[in-house]
Design a protein around this motif. Structure first.
Motif, short mmCIF file in Angstrom:
data_model
loop_
_atom_site.label_atom_id
_atom_site.label_comp_id
_atom_site.label_asym_id
_atom_site.label_seq_id
_atom_site.Cartn_x
_atom_site.Cartn_y
_atom_site.Cartn_z
N CYS A 1 0.83 -1.21 0.00
CA CYS A 1 0.00 0.00 0.00
C CYS A 1 0.87 1.26 0.00
N ASP B 1 10.94 -0.83 7.11
CA ASP B 1 12.08 -1.58 7.65
C ASP B 1 12.49 -2.77 6.80
N GLU B 2 11.78 -3.04 5.71
CA GLU B 2 12.19 -4.15 4.84
C GLU B 2 13.12 -3.62 3.78
N ARG C 1 2.80 -9.28 -1.93
CA ARG C 1 3.10 -10.49 -1.17
C ARG C 1 2.42 -11.77 -1.64
N LYS D 1 2.82 -18.91 -2.87
CA LYS D 1 2.41 -19.64 -4.08
C LYS D 1 3.63 -19.85 -4.99
N VAL E 1 8.96 3.63 11.79
CA VAL E 1 8.47 4.80 12.52
C VAL E 1 8.19 4.30 13.94
N ARG F 1 5.42 -13.76 6.25
CA ARG F 1 4.81 -12.44 6.01
C ARG F 1 5.58 -11.67 4.94
N ASP G 1 -3.77 -3.18 5.18
CA ASP G 1 -4.10 -4.18 6.20
C ASP G 1 -4.34 -3.57 7.58
N TRP H 1 -4.94 -7.96 -1.24
CA TRP H 1 -4.17 -7.27 -2.28
C TRP H 1 -4.98 -6.11 -2.86
C1 LIG Z 1 2.15 -14.89 2.07
C2 LIG Z 1 1.01 -13.98 1.75
C3 LIG Z 1 0.10 -14.34 0.75
C4 LIG Z 1 -0.97 -13.50 0.44
N1 LIG Z 1 -1.85 -13.89 -0.54
C5 LIG Z 1 -2.89 -13.09 -0.85
C6 LIG Z 1 -3.82 -13.47 -1.87
O1 LIG Z 1 -3.72 -14.54 -2.47
N2 LIG Z 1 -4.85 -12.62 -2.16
C7 LIG Z 1 -5.01 -11.44 -1.52
O2 LIG Z 1 -5.95 -10.71 -1.82
N3 LIG Z 1 -4.13 -11.04 -0.55
C8 LIG Z 1 -3.08 -11.84 -0.21
N4 LIG Z 1 -2.19 -11.44 0.77
C9 LIG Z 1 -2.44 -10.18 1.50
C10 LIG Z 1 -1.76 -8.97 0.88
O3 LIG Z 1 -0.46 -9.26 0.54
C11 LIG Z 1 -1.81 -7.84 1.90
O4 LIG Z 1 -3.16 -7.54 2.11
C12 LIG Z 1 -1.03 -6.60 1.46
O5 LIG Z 1 0.33 -6.87 1.40
C13 LIG Z 1 -1.29 -5.46 2.42
O6 LIG Z 1 -0.51 -4.36 2.08
P1 LIG Z 1 -0.05 -3.32 3.19
O7 LIG Z 1 0.80 -2.32 2.48
O8 LIG Z 1 -1.19 -2.88 3.99
O9 LIG Z 1 0.89 -4.16 4.16
P2 LIG Z 1 2.31 -4.75 3.83
O10 LIG Z 1 2.41 -5.13 2.40
O11 LIG Z 1 2.54 -5.82 4.87
O12 LIG Z 1 3.33 -3.57 4.08
C14 LIG Z 1 3.57 -3.02 5.35
C15 LIG Z 1 5.04 -2.65 5.46
O13 LIG Z 1 5.23 -1.81 6.59
C16 LIG Z 1 6.39 -2.20 7.29
N5 LIG Z 1 6.27 -1.72 8.66
C17 LIG Z 1 5.68 -2.31 9.72
N6 LIG Z 1 5.73 -1.52 10.80
C18 LIG Z 1 6.35 -0.38 10.42
C19 LIG Z 1 6.68 0.83 11.08
N7 LIG Z 1 6.39 1.04 12.36
N8 LIG Z 1 7.31 1.78 10.37
C20 LIG Z 1 7.60 1.59 9.06
N9 LIG Z 1 7.31 0.48 8.38
C21 LIG Z 1 6.70 -0.50 9.07
C22 LIG Z 1 6.41 -3.70 7.11
O14 LIG Z 1 7.69 -4.23 7.34
C23 LIG Z 1 5.96 -3.83 5.66
O15 LIG Z 1 7.05 -3.73 4.79
C24 LIG Z 1 -1.12 -12.27 1.13
C25 LIG Z 1 -0.21 -11.92 2.14
C26 LIG Z 1 0.84 -12.75 2.44
C27 LIG Z 1 1.80 -12.37 3.54
#
Ligand SMILES: Cc1cc2nc3c(=O)[nH]c(=O)nc-3n(C[C@H](O)[C@H](O)[C@H](O)COP(=O)(O)OP(=O)(O)OC[C@H]3O[C@@H](n4cnc5c(N)ncnc54)[C@H](O)[C@@H]3O)c2cc1C
Length: 412
Positions: free
Chosen positions: A17, A39-40, A47, A52, A84, A132, A279, A297
């Motif tokens: 996101c 932090d990654e 993801r 898969k 953060v 994750r 998320d 996603w």
């Molecule tokens: C293995 C796996 C399979 C998946 N398969 C599906 C699927 O088939 N279909 C589907 O719809 N969805 C799937 N998902 C879900 C989808 O990947 C997530 O909903 C999506 O990644 C959410 O995006 P996000 O940016 O909110 O979180 P993320 O992509 O998790 O990104 C958050 C980032 O913030 C970082 N972070 C955490 N805390 C802090 C902080 N305090 N300061 C700075 N950075 C920080 C984390 O390290 C991470 O890099 C899957 C997820 C995983 C893990």
């Protein structure tokens, strides 16, 4: 007053996101400073393939990146490899884990969540893994080899997808789920039962309604003692029991949180220039008004676009219809819309053995749909079901249930 400062947007979380928000900000013409904190190491990425084809080695990790390094540079972003750790909503500053302090005019929490740890003894042992991020996938992947024994704790999407990937690679797979059915409440029992039958047919040793009690090191690997008296032997234990959303920094700053960071339809928290998306965000459904938090996603994709506009001063409401999929072997599950908002459930058994379930409101408007079937066979109908939900199409239960009804015809 922060409004007199040059606009500067800080994004906490450089994942899916966060990455998409940066792209959208520039696409919408934001010309100010962007700080992207995460932090990654590496580039923002998606993801889903991690459980898969990127786990089985059919896809490279680099192909998951949302953009290449050059493209990120072209977006003119200040990238900080850090977390953060605190924000001061009065001073409009954020503190990072590397000691840096950053000022912002608006801020987005896009920090997702962390894999929920298993609260039993032995869960810290080497070989007890979660999934994750890319780093986790790199640790898990070597265990996916002919003859290795994998015990999976959790019969949700990640556990089941890893089970399928591990069977493909020739592992012996046991899967333990505490509930009596797979995939929790996210899918109806009818579909969960089909998935269950498929996993059993593909050789997964399934333990439903069973909990792990403790994990121990043995001379040859790990043992997992179960509540049904069975002890599993494994080379690795994968724990897939959900995530803990990253609400702590927001909460410490006085931002309202519940099951996630609470936001309104504009993805705005109770502090006006602080937003949350992906998320971590708990938002009101545009269909039912119910508070939802979605780990999908598509939610990360579409909330990023709304957040970007509002971080720039817009007032756009998030009203995208939700949608997610899960791939298990050559089968696919999809859920569209908001099944829980339906008052009628209509099952459509397709002639080929695949199944669709529609959820309609009192006026027979389709508010949700889900389906399970052979990916190559059901793909078209799943897409049509999703479009019916997105368009809020109406149809009688008789028509929907009849496999002879062409779904395309209902779009008109
Ligand atoms: C293995 C796996 C399979 C998946 N398969 C599906 C699927 O088939 N279909 C589907 O719809 N969805 C799937 N998902 C879900 C989808 O990947 C997530 O909903 C999506 O990644 C959410 O995006 P996000 O940016 O909110 O979180 P993320 O992509 O998790 O990104 C958050 C980032 O913030 C970082 N972070 C955490 N805390 C802090 C902080 N305090 N300061 C700075 N950075 C920080 C984390 O390290 C991470 O890099 C899957 C997820 C995983 C893990």
């Amino acid at each position: 007053m922060h409004s007199s400062r040059a606009p500067s947007i800080l994004i906490a979380g450089a994942g899916h996101c966060g990455g998409r928000t940066v792209q959208a900000l520039r696409e919408y013409g934001f010309a100010g400073r962007i700080d992207l904190v995460g932090d990654e190491p590496g580039l923002p990425y998606e993801r889903p393939p991690l459980s898969k084809d990127a786990l089985t080695g059919e896809r490279t990790h680099a192909s998951l990146d949302l953009m290449d390094a050059e493209a990120l540079q072209a977006l003119d972003v200040q990238r900080h490899l850090a977390r953060v750790t605190a924000i001061d909503t009065q001073a409009h500053t954020a503190t990072l884990s590397n000691g840096t302090a950053l000022a912002y005019t608006s801020l987005l929490f896009a920090n997702g969540g962390a894999a929920r740890p298993l609260p039993i003894s032995g869960a810290q042992l080497p070989g007890v893994l979660s999934l994750r991020n890319k780093a986790d996938a790199l640790v898990l992947a070597p265990y996916l080899a002919q003859g290795k024994r994998i015990a999976i704790i959790g019969g949700g999407f990640i556990g089941l997808e890893v089970a399928a990937s591990a069977r493909k690679k020739g592992c012996e797979v046991s899967l333990v789920e505490g509930a009596p059915q797979l995939m929790g409440r996210a899918v109806p029992k009818l579909l969960a039962d089909r998935a269950q039958a498929l996993h059993v047919a593909r050789g997964v040793d399934l333990h439903l309604g069973v909990s792990p009690l403790h994990i121990a090191q043995t001379p040859t690997g790990l043992s997992v003692a179960l509540s049904n008296g069975i002890t599993l032997q494994a080379d690795a234990v994968l724990v897939g029991i959900g995530i803990i959303p990253g609400t702590d920094v927001a909460q410490a700053a006085g931002i309202a949180v519940a099951r996630g960071i609470l936001v309104n339809r504009q993805l705005q928290t109770n502090v006006p220039n602080v937003y949350a998306a992906g998320d971590v965000a708990e938002f009101p459904s545009h269909i039912s008004g119910a508070l939802l938090r979605q780990e999908t996603w598509q939610n990360a994709e579409s909330q990023a676009r709304v957040a970007a506009q509002n971080l720039m001063g817009g007032a756009v409401e998030f009203a995208a219809s939700s949608w997610f999929w899960s791939d298990q072997y050559d089968y696919q599950l999809q859920v569209s819309g908001e099944p829980a908002a339906g008052v009628h459930t209509v099952v459509r058994e397709q002639e080929d053995g695949d199944v669709l379930v529609f959820y309609t409101d009192a006026a027979h408007r389709i508010v949700g749909a889900c389906g399970w079937g052979l990916s190559s066979r059901i793909a078209k109908d799943l897409k049509l079901a999703r479009t019916l939900v997105e368009r809020g199409a109406s149809a009688s239960p008789e028509l929907l249930a009849d496999p002879a009804t062409r779904l395309k015809a209902l779009l008109k």
